[in-house]
Design a protein around this motif. Structure first.
Motif, PDB file in Angstrom:
ATOM      1  N   THR A 265       0.807  -1.223   0.000  1.00 55.28           N
ATOM      2  CA  THR A 265       0.000   0.000   0.000  1.00 55.28           C
ATOM      3  C   THR A 265       0.839   1.271   0.000  1.00 55.28           C
ATOM      4  O   THR A 265       0.321   2.346   0.255  1.00 55.28           O
ATOM      5  N   ILE A 367      -5.735   2.624   3.915  1.00 58.00           N
ATOM      6  CA  ILE A 367      -4.508   1.835   3.950  1.00 58.00           C
ATOM      7  C   ILE A 367      -4.738   0.523   4.706  1.00 58.00           C
ATOM      8  O   ILE A 367      -4.252  -0.540   4.305  1.00 58.00           O
ATOM      9  N   GLY A 370      -6.324  -1.770   2.376  1.00 60.91           N
ATOM     10  CA  GLY A 370      -5.372  -2.343   1.425  1.00 60.91           C
ATOM     11  C   GLY A 370      -4.548  -3.469   2.001  1.00 60.91           C
ATOM     12  O   GLY A 370      -3.995  -4.285   1.255  1.00 60.91           O
ATOM     13  N   CYS A 571      -8.216   0.186  -2.775  1.00 60.73           N
ATOM     14  CA  CYS A 571      -7.403   0.918  -1.797  1.00 60.73           C
ATOM     15  C   CYS A 571      -6.865   2.224  -2.366  1.00 60.73           C
ATOM     16  O   CYS A 571      -6.963   3.282  -1.728  1.00 60.73           O
TER      17      CYS A 571
END
Length: 852
Positions: A265, A367, A370, A571
């Protein structure tokens, strides 16, 4: 760590683990993987620490140190924390700068042997993703630093937001610039080579992590960067920045080692130049009270005055821009245009503010999405936040005329697919993953398992009535516990009672207990006051309930993981939307501050002028009643490089110096400023020497610290810099101090010096220095005015032209409560000194004037 063998014990190579219990060997194997971390080893409902880790944990967490036998007849130190409260304790370990490795039980307990365990998380101060361990209003940076000769490579990342930046610092001022950059970044953790000494560079509070030089080797670092982001270094602009590449490669390898999922990420590394924004050294940040106050944690700062943000990501962005003022006139004016529009358009500002208020931390939630780390309550919070974004877009679209570019570009994406997915999948009010977290109707198979489980539970509930009728035992009841499952319970007294006529006819026995066993009840547990039984039918139904429950829970886990996969695929889109929200929040906050405090838009250009009309100190004025702060002007430019400010103690000279610096800084941040008008030519650096403080730990006196700061200013200031100096030379004797002060004034006035003459505001009590105005054509003298009424002195706080001839120190001593007998004696001595100067004073004055 291993326990030291008993004296006299012979341990052959490869035989260290012989005689150890299986769980001890398992612990040692996991500890070898993370020797520098506190290993939290899951044992049932506790995380246990052993040996040196236990001693550290007991001391830091204030928990009981005990011991446990772990093989060879040895008892090892042990300290544990409950799993349900682990996050609080882990936070305290992290705050103390200790990395933590968490070993969880994986899978089921085998029939023979111990439960498998694996390290599932490694937490360090700079690698936190857990919401409970992060401060929402602050970025949490991990910084990799490499030093080679006189150059530095820096790479830093906030794994909770994916932000990743790299830079190279070289040249004769590399150490000074690198130190200032580390202070600006404020990393929680710094990663360096094992042999690197950075004590003089590291800001206070940063944890230092050391790794072998192979992590930062050029080839290994290049491979780490390419492996993470793909492509060649040229695509990142890093090919010509070997030090930045080495710092980045070492950083990525460390993140991959501790939290592999975090690399998925990360944003593409952004290369920047330290000289691309205003450099503020540690002294200037401290003296100006930008983000933290030198007066204490709860004291006012510029951040607190301007912080009218509504979201955590907006607050983090505000902290970032205050610490990194811009040098690009076009970018500054683009931000000022956006703020100006919001100040003028009250309706637009109000609509945006209403839509922003209460938004969750979408950036960090994106995040966590993700990395498949979202809890159900965080999924619902993400959906709730995304549902508010159309309101932001409608507010922008409702604007009566074209928006400035910065506002127009900050249009967040709503991502309705993610909202619909979360709402359709999760039950409203879900918090943690547990049975029932998936909404009914999502999966026909799950609904069938739940139906089977529900039918079986209803059958079991009806069993109590049926068995009472069949056995004639009216007090029999169905119960359940986690250890024994479902059971039928009858009191011990009733089991011993004789059977009645009908019961004897059915079973032919004499007691109720025997009667129940004849009818197929199986004795399962004997208590002090009761007997517990099961029946074949009850056992079968219990198995059906357990199977349905396990199958449903497994299917719910699969459905929840699938939701996390779908959110992870979005994401990048979610994170981009969150960053657009942060920009809007920043601009609205600056506009709100401008309206609330009466700030005006500054004129910012590439000129060499600094002209402020009716300027005010943005922090100090907030502590006074409205209209009480005395505004003052400032005028520096090509024909006036040095403003020599004299005046009495307590009159406001230091406040004025900080005021000028803060107005310039706010203008280059892109904020409106506390003044009637301001014309700010771009300033490359702000240097400050204000206040008196020592550095005992480094063995530096107050005067030594003052001279070090003055040396930095004289060495580094350019014609584009702003220098504010307060009471230079006061930490030594009068003549030494006056000589140093005059020499520094002359140096900063000299346009032939290396770098040129900076714009300077120089406050002093050495009134003789005002005579320099006749010899230095670009020096202007000012004083902070006072009004004398007999023995009474009134501070007017107005800065006017001309020099002062008194400091009124005795008057200030009287205000401070010094006893009258002392102040009266001081006044008499002062009059004597003023009327009868000593020969040494006369010689000193002639010497300074002669040098001039």
């Amino acid at each position: 760590m291993r326990q030291t063998p008993q004296p006299g014990t012979l341990t052959l190579p490869g035989m260290e683990d012989v005689g150890l219990s299986p769980i001890r060997r398992q612990y040692l194997e996991l500890k070898r993987r993370q020797p520098d971390a506190i290993l939290l080893f899951r044992l049932g409902d506790f995380y246990e620490t052993f040996e040196d880790d236990a001693h550290l944990a007991a001391r830091v967490l204030d928990i009981t140190l005990t011991s446990r036998e772990m093989g060879r007849g040895e008892r090892l130190p042990m300290a544990g924390i409950p799993v349900h409260a682990a996050e609080t304790y882990i936070g305290r370990l992290i705050a103390a700068g200790m990395p933590v490795a968490i070993a969880e039980q994986i899978g089921n307990v085998p029939r023979n042997g111990i439960v498998p365990r694996e390290i599932v998380r490694v937490l360090t101060p700079g690698m936190l993703l857990e919401s409970d361990l992060l401060v929402g209003t602050r970025a949490n940076f991990l910084l990799g630093l490499i030093r080679d000769g006189s150059g530095f490579g820096l790479a830093y990342v906030d794994v909770s937001t994916g932000e990743l930046l790299v830079t190279t610092v070289t040249g004769p001022s590399a150490v000074e610039l690198a130190t200032a950059e580390l202070v600006r970044i404020g990393p929680s953790e710094i990663l360096v080579q094992s042999d690197e000494s950075i004590d003089s560079l590291a800001p206070p509070g940063a944890a230092i992590t050391r790794r072998g030089p192979e992590l930062f080797a050029p080839l290994a670092a290049t491979r780490a960067v390419v492996r993470c982001f793909g492509g060649a270094l040229e695509s990142s602009g890093l090919a010509d920045h070997p030090l930045a590449t080495r710092a980045l490669g070492g950083l990525l390898a460390y993140v991959q080692e501790a939290r592999p999922a975090a690399t998925r990420t990360l944003q593409h590394p952004r290369l920047y130049a330290v000289g691309g924004t205003m450099v503020l050294d540690r002294a200037s940040r401290r003296n100006l009270d930008l983000l933290e106050s030198s007066a204490g944690e709860d004291s006012p700062t510029l951040l607190r005055v301007l912080d009218r943000t509504s979201t955590p990501m907006g607050t983090r962005l505000l902290r970032a821009v205050l610490g990194q003022p811009l040098l690009d006139v076009e970018r500054i004016n683009a931000r000022l245009d956006a703020v100006d529009r919001l100040v003028a358009d009250t309706a637009l500002r109000s609509r945006l503010l209403a839509a922003l208020r209460g938004l969750p931390d979408l950036e960090r939630l994106a995040i966590r999405a993700g990395q498949h780390l979202l809890m159900p309550r965080e999924c619902l919070s993400l959906a709730s936040g995304l549902e508010r974004i159309p309101g932001l877009r409608r507010a922008l679209e409702s604007a009566s005329s074209d928006l400035p570019p910065l506002l127009d570009q900050a249009r967040p994406r709503a991502v309705p697919e993610a909202v619909a997915d979360v709402r359709a999948t999760l039950r409203d009010g879900a918090t943690v993953f547990e049975e029932g977290v998936i909404r009914a109707g999502v999966s026909a198979e799950l609904d069938q398992h739940r139906s089977l489980g529900g039918d079986a539970r209803q059958w079991i509930a009806a069993l109590e009535l049926r068995e009472r009728e069949r056995t004639g035992v009216r007090a029999a009841r169905v119960g359940y516990n986690k250890v024994f499952g479902y059971y039928l319970e009858v009191s011990t007294a009733q089991c011993g009672q004789p059977t009645d006529y009908y019961q004897r006819q059915a079973s032919g026995v004499d007691t109720v207990g025997e009667h129940l066993e004849r009818l197929g009840w199986i004795r399962k547990q004997t208590l002090a006051n009761a007997e517990r039984f099961v029946t074949p039918e009850l056992k079968e139904m219990e198995s059906r309930v357990a199977r349905a429950h396990d199958d449903a829970l497994q299917l719910e886990r699969e459905l929840y993981n699938a939701l996390l996969e779908r959110l992870a695929a979005r994401c990048e889109l979610l994170a981009d939307s969150a960053r657009a929200v942060a920009v809007l929040d920043l601009l609205v906050a600056l506009a709100e501050s401008a309206c609330a405090h009466g700030y005006m838009r500054p004129l910012v250009d590439d000129s060499d002028r600094l002209e402020i009309v009716d300027g005010r100190h943005p922090v100090v004025e907030q502590s006074l009643p409205p209209g009480q702060f005395v505004a003052n002007n400032t005028a520096l430019g090509p024909d006036a490089r040095v403003m020599l400010l004299t005046g009495p103690n307590m009159a406001g000279k230091s406040t004025y110096l900080r005021q000028v610096a803060l107005i310039v800084l706010m203008a280059q941040v892109g904020s409106f400023v506390p003044a009637a008008s301001a014309h700010i030519g771009i300033v490359d650096r702000i240097f400050t020497r204000i206040g008196a403080h020592d550095d005992i730990a480094a063995g530096r006196s107050t005067f030594m610290v003052e001279m070090i700061e003055a040396a930095t200013i004289v060495r580094s200031a350019t014609a584009r810099s702003l220098v504010v100096l307060d009471e230079v030379g006061r930490g030594t004797s009068t003549f030494d101090g006056m000589a140093i002060a005059q020499a520094i004034v002359e140096e900063l006035h000299d346009d032939q010096r290396p770098g040129g003459a900076p714009k300077t505001v120089f406050a002093t009590h050495y009134h003789d220095l005002t005579a320099l105005a006749s010899a230095l054509p670009r020096l202007r003298t000012y004083r902070v005015d006072v009004l004398e009424r007999g023995d009474e002195v009134v501070f007017l706080h107005s800065v006017v032209e001309g020099g002062a001839d008194k400091s009124y120190g005795v008057h200030v001593a009287r205000l401070a409560g010094v006893p009258d007998r002392v102040t009266q004696r001081a006044a008499a001595l002062l009059k004597q000194l003023e009327t009868s100067p000593s020969p040494r004073t006369a010689r000193g004055s002639q010497s300074l004037q002669g040098d001039q």
